[in-house]
Design an enzyme around this catalytic site. Structure first.
Site, PDB file in Angstrom:
ATOM      1  N   SER B  46      16.577  62.900  -1.356  1.00 49.43           N
ATOM      2  CA  SER B  46      17.278  63.106  -2.615  1.00 49.43           C
ATOM      3  C   SER B  46      18.747  62.791  -2.368  1.00 49.43           C
ATOM      4  CB  SER B  46      17.092  64.561  -3.046  1.00 49.43           C
ATOM      5  OG  SER B  46      17.559  64.721  -4.364  1.00 49.43           O
ATOM      6  N   GLU B  47      19.326  61.921  -3.198  1.00 53.98           N
ATOM      7  CA  GLU B  47      20.640  61.375  -2.846  1.00 53.98           C
ATOM      8  C   GLU B  47      21.771  62.403  -2.907  1.00 53.98           C
ATOM      9  OE1 GLU B  47      18.681  60.144  -5.251  1.00 53.98           O
ATOM     10  OE2 GLU B  47      19.807  59.638  -7.065  1.00 53.98           O
ATOM     11  N   ASN B  48      21.509  63.568  -3.474  1.00 50.18           N
ATOM     12  CA  ASN B  48      22.555  64.594  -3.449  1.00 50.18           C
ATOM     13  C   ASN B  48      22.626  65.300  -2.095  1.00 50.18           C
ATOM     14  OD1 ASN B  48      19.982  65.613  -4.315  1.00 50.18           O
ATOM     15  ND2 ASN B  48      20.948  67.565  -4.767  1.00 50.18           N
ATOM     16  N   SER B  88      24.302  60.725   2.978  1.00 50.41           N
ATOM     17  CA  SER B  88      23.137  60.406   2.168  1.00 50.41           C
ATOM     18  C   SER B  88      23.107  58.919   1.821  1.00 50.41           C
ATOM     19  CB  SER B  88      23.167  61.239   0.886  1.00 50.41           C
ATOM     20  OG  SER B  88      22.055  60.941   0.088  1.00 50.41           O
TER      21      SER B  88
END
Lengths: 236, 211
Positions: B46-48, B88
């Protein structure tokens, strides 16, 4: 020892604010947002702000508060959805947005904090993001030059810090707080707990104290959730 | 009969391989997480700032500090790790992610993708989509075959602002699947939803592709 701990957000911002300044803010959606510092910025009345932050909060929450009071003139963001007031101000031409891909925004902050004025990335090549920017080929691929972000002040939210500012984040609340912290000329961190020096494992510090100039204990926090999604417990 | 949202997600899940690191976009792509074949290890990013996304939490386990990129509450797994946004996107931009499944508004026959902006109307922003299409090894777009107004979405040239140029490897719609082996080749129709004909797909598509 130099004192980094301030009694509250208002005191921590003292002497740093001026109209037209640039602020880098941590947070992703409503997760890991420096809410005490945002409230203090609202109360200060400082205006014409350029804010580098992945999002702009939601209506009247987080950075959405600064938007409501018209203190923001420009956002550098990757995603500003779920915010009606933002949409209204944008379509009315009252607020400017520099749409920046999320990874490019994170790297612009990281570079700014690391003394790197710009970098080449493949992200956005061939799109409107690359318009007007220098392109360069490396090994047969085209990259676009993106400039670093240096903010006058960065505001971040951490979990725990020791009295010198060594700081730990919690779960996905780390997000942009880490790169944002490094790119400000002055970084103010608000945390849930300030602990004595020596009580955090040096191997587990996410943000070394050198990046934190001012520190406040902002507790207690009532963290908000944008989309509460749950699953049912299977019948035993 | 065209595929529904879950069936489109299940079709995308057939592209998963054991050991893959995968990023799923918002909407139908998120449903792919429910279709991972038993016995296969797939790690969701998840890019967060999370690797190893677990299922939605039980009510009493909801944690505001634990969300996915769609800002939904999630849970962690024993193998989960957390990191900052710059790290990320080093994973994403640096080619360390094997597969991304994204939504789309338009895809061109040359593999251009538009999915972030409708000028004058939708001004949300691109989020991490431009980074994903630039850096992830394989890009699958899952979208309805035609727009709500009935217009083709797989078209000769995108009319909306682009997310990336020549980036899409596979298109899964409710009617069909198109694929290309590399970014110099045309898309090929490789699969039809049950009872959908080649002629019907041709009729609802303005892009050039091979059969």
């Amino acid at each position: 020892m130099a004192q980094k701990i301030y009694p509250d957000a208002k005191a921590a911002l003292d002497g740093l604010l001026f109209d037209g300044m640039t602020i880098a803010a941590g947070g992703f959606g409503l997760c890991g947002i420096p809410e005490r510092l945002i409230d203090a910025l609202v109360a200060s009345g400082v205006k014409d702000l350029t804010v580098a932050s992945n999002n702009c909060g939601i209506d009247n929450v987080a950075l959405g508060k600064l938007l409501r009071t018209r203190q923001i003139s420009k956002m550098i963001s990757s995603y500003v959805g779920e915010n009606k007031e933002f949409e209204r101000q944008f379509l009315a031409g009252e607020v400017e947005v520099e749409f920046t891909p999320q990874g490019t925004l994170a790297e612009r902050m990281r570079a700014g904090g690391a003394g790197i004025p710009g970098f080449y990335t493949k992200t956005g090549v061939g799109t409107q993001v690359a318009e007007g920017k220098e392109l360069k080929e490396f090994d047969g691929e085209t990259y676009v030059l993106e400039r670093a972000i240096r903010a006058d002040v960065s505001i971040i939210k951490g979990w725990k810090a020791d009295e010198t500012g060594n700081l730990m984040f919690r779960k996905t609340a780390r997000n942009f707080n880490q790169p944002a912290a490094t790119c400000g000329k002055v970084c103010i961190a608000e945390v849930e707990e300030i602990v004595p020096v020596g009580s955090l494992d040096p191997d587990c510090i996410h943000l070394p104290s050198i990046f934190v100039n001012r520190l406040i204990d902002g507790s207690p926090y009532e963290k908000q959730i944008e989309f509460r999604t749950v699953r049912e417990r299977e019948a035993a | 009969m065209p595929w529904d949202r879950n069936q489109m997600a299940a079709r995308a899940a057939k592209e998963l391989r054991d050991g893959y690191y995968v990023n799923l976009g918002i909407g139908i792509p998120t449903l792919v997480a429910n279709c991972v074949p038993p016995g296969m290890t797939v790690t969701l990013q998840s890019e967060n700032g999370m690797l190893g996304i677990g299922p939605f939490p039980y009510d009493e386990e909801v944690d505001p500090d634990l969300i996915n990129a769609g800002k939904q509450t999630v849970s962690e797994l024993p193998q989960t790790s957390f990191f900052d946004s710059a790290t990320s996107f080093a994973m994403i931009r640096g080619g360390h992610i094997d597969l991304a499944v994204l939504g789309g508004m338009e895809v061109s026959e040359k593999g251009d993708l538009a999915n972030w902006m409708v000028p004058g109307k939708m001004i949300k922003g691109m989020g991490g989509a431009m980074d994903l299409v630039a850096g992830v090894k394989k890009i699958i777009v899952v979208m309805e075959h035609v727009s709500k107004g009935g217009g083709a979405k797989f078209i000769p040239e995108c009319t909306l602002p682009l997310t990336g140029r020549n980036v899409v490897d596979m298109i899964i719609t409710d009617f069909a699947v198109f694929q290309r082996p590399d970014h110099d080749s045309p898309f090929k129709l490789i699969e039809l939803a049950p009872d959908v004909t080649k002629e019907e797909v041709r009729e609802k598509t303005t892009a050039n592709y091979v059969e």
